[in-house]
Design an enzyme around this catalytic site. Structure first.
Site, short mmCIF file in Angstrom:
data_model
loop_
_atom_site.label_atom_id
_atom_site.label_comp_id
_atom_site.label_asym_id
_atom_site.label_seq_id
_atom_site.Cartn_x
_atom_site.Cartn_y
_atom_site.Cartn_z
CE1 TYR A 118 -12.44 38.21 -19.78
CE2 TYR A 118 -13.89 39.64 -21.06
CZ TYR A 118 -13.48 38.38 -20.68
OH TYR A 118 -14.12 37.27 -21.20
CD GLU A 206 -11.92 34.62 -20.89
OE1 GLU A 206 -11.43 33.52 -20.58
OE2 GLU A 206 -12.98 35.07 -20.41
#
Ligand code: GDP
Ligand code: MN
Length: 397
Positions: A118, A206
């Site tokens: 991530y 993101e």
């Protein structure tokens, strides 16, 4: 301004960030052509078909599927395009899918397992610095990771006067447990990603997941990009990336007439000047036992035309049972606003069917109150904040 995954990836790629390659398609035939084109460039017969909507969690909702041949590309694209995709981030009705991204499969088997990380880039408002947030736990909900294993989320803050320093990129690669080629690839990836974030004037990147392929390439498989609208004037080519089908129609309409409107779920419509007063008014409504139906800042000029536009926007919401107008007359005079309210009300014929409470405070507030009280309309005046709250409570009861 939010972007689709394919648009976000275009921006990333333009700054040298490695991405999972893909081509956008609006129907099954275009998807087939896209897959053939990709196969001729990459050699792989496998593709992922990914719904393009402004919402995450598409995988969980059935909006991301693997196709192992052309027939499957056609079938899956046909099935996803036109569907109302429901994900943990959409309403129960879901979002209509108008297009898919046909992307090369990058989870191909090899000497090692592909690994998902991530990574996001965003502004830390507490320190006023950009930061890179990252985790070994990619591919899943970062909220869940934050809840269950917060020690697996790392942050790296960037000093604006130096930019991202080489040791910081190395620390990120190290914390992600990488070595050899993958380590070097990750430092390059992080550098390119940070540059892209700054140069595109984004407010959020993101990337979940960032993938380490079985042959140690690091790439963005997903991309959520939010651009800072205040900087859009510097990026004329990004302006046309706006997809208003993904946005709330009333908010789009409000923007077109220069009103700052945010749709909410409650029953009391608000018309206010100034964002701070708008927030305070929403608190007031909650205290009075109601729920704000919207946030609406009419700004500095609250004349009849603007008030009428604001009325029309607020009344598009059937849940609205009362409207609270709360305006401070500093530069704008209260009697002007009161006249605007009365004129707008009369102009609209019988379109207004809910009670209106008006609180005008500031220059010429007393004249304004008289104007409202003598108008003969279903409009109640209030002078004090609390009085306005009580009147809202009374009409809701
Ligand atoms: P999201 O669910 O909206 O976050 O969409 P993503 O773009 O993150 O895709 C969801 C999931 O699909 C990823 O976490 C991957 O596990 C999977 N996925 C994405 N690309 C590929 C691919 O090329 N091959 C395979 N096998 N799976 C993929
Ligand atoms: Mn994702």
């Amino acid at each position: 301004m939010n972007l689709h995954e394919y648009q976000g990836k275009e921006i990333l790629s333009s700054f040298g960030v490695r991405i999972q390659r893909g081509i956008v398609a609006h129907n099954a035939k275009e998807a087939v052509d896209a897959a053939k084109q990709l196969t001729s460039e990459t050699g792989t017969e496998w593709h992922v078909i990914k719904a393009q909507v402004h919402a995450g969690g598409r995988g969980k909702g059935g909006g991301v599927k693997l196709a192992k041949n052309i027939q499957e590309v056609e079938d899956i694209a046909g099935q996803i395009i036109g569907m109302d995709l429901v994900t943990p981030q959409t309403s129960a009705e879901g979002k209509r899918v108008h297009q898919v991204l046909v992307a090369e499969d990058v989870y191909y088997p090899g000497e090692s397992e592909p690994d998902e990380y991530y990574m996001s880039v965003l502004l830390n408002r507490a320190t006023g610095r950009n930061m890179i947030m990252y985790s070994t736990e990619g591919g899943m909900d970062i909220e869940t990771v934050a809840e269950e294993t917060p020690h697996l989320i790392y942050t790296e803050e960037v000093d604006p006067s130096t930019g991202l320093l080489p040791f910081q990129a190395r620390r990120i690669a190290f914390n992600l447990g990488l070595s050899g080629t993958a380590f070097k690839e990750m430092t390059k990836f992080v550098n390119a990603l940070y540059t892209a974030y700054v140069k595109s004037d984004s407010s959020l990147f993101e990337i979940n997941p960032v993938l380490k392929t079985s042959d140690s390439k690091i790439m963005a498989v997903d991309a959520k990009v939010t651009l800072d609208e205040n900087a859009l004037y510097r990026h004329k080519d990004y302006v046309e990336m706006r997809d208003i089908r993904e946005e709330n129609p009333v908010e789009v309409e409000a923007k077109a007439v220069g009103l700052n409107y945010v749709d909410l779920d409650g029953n009391v419509g608000c018309m206010v000047n100034g964002a701070g007063l708008a927030m305070a008014t929403m608190d007031l409504i909650k205290q009075a036992g109601g729920e704000p139906a919207n946030f609406l800042d009419v700004g500095g000029t609250a004349d009849a035309k603007r008030v009428e536009e604001a009325f029309r926007l607020i009344l598009k919401d059937d849940n609205v049972k009362a409207i609270l107008i709360n305006i401070f007359g500093g530069i704008v005079r209260c009697d002007r606003v009161a006249q605007g309210v009365v004129d707008a009300y009369k102009n609209m014929g019988d379109a207004i069917k809910v009670p209106i409470i008006v609180r005008l405070q500031g220059t010429n507030a007393d004249i304004a109150k008289e104007l409202i009280d003598n108008s003969g309309l279903d409009v109640q005046s209030a002078v004090l904040f609390q009085e306005a709250a009580d009147k809202v409570q009374a009409v809701l009861a």
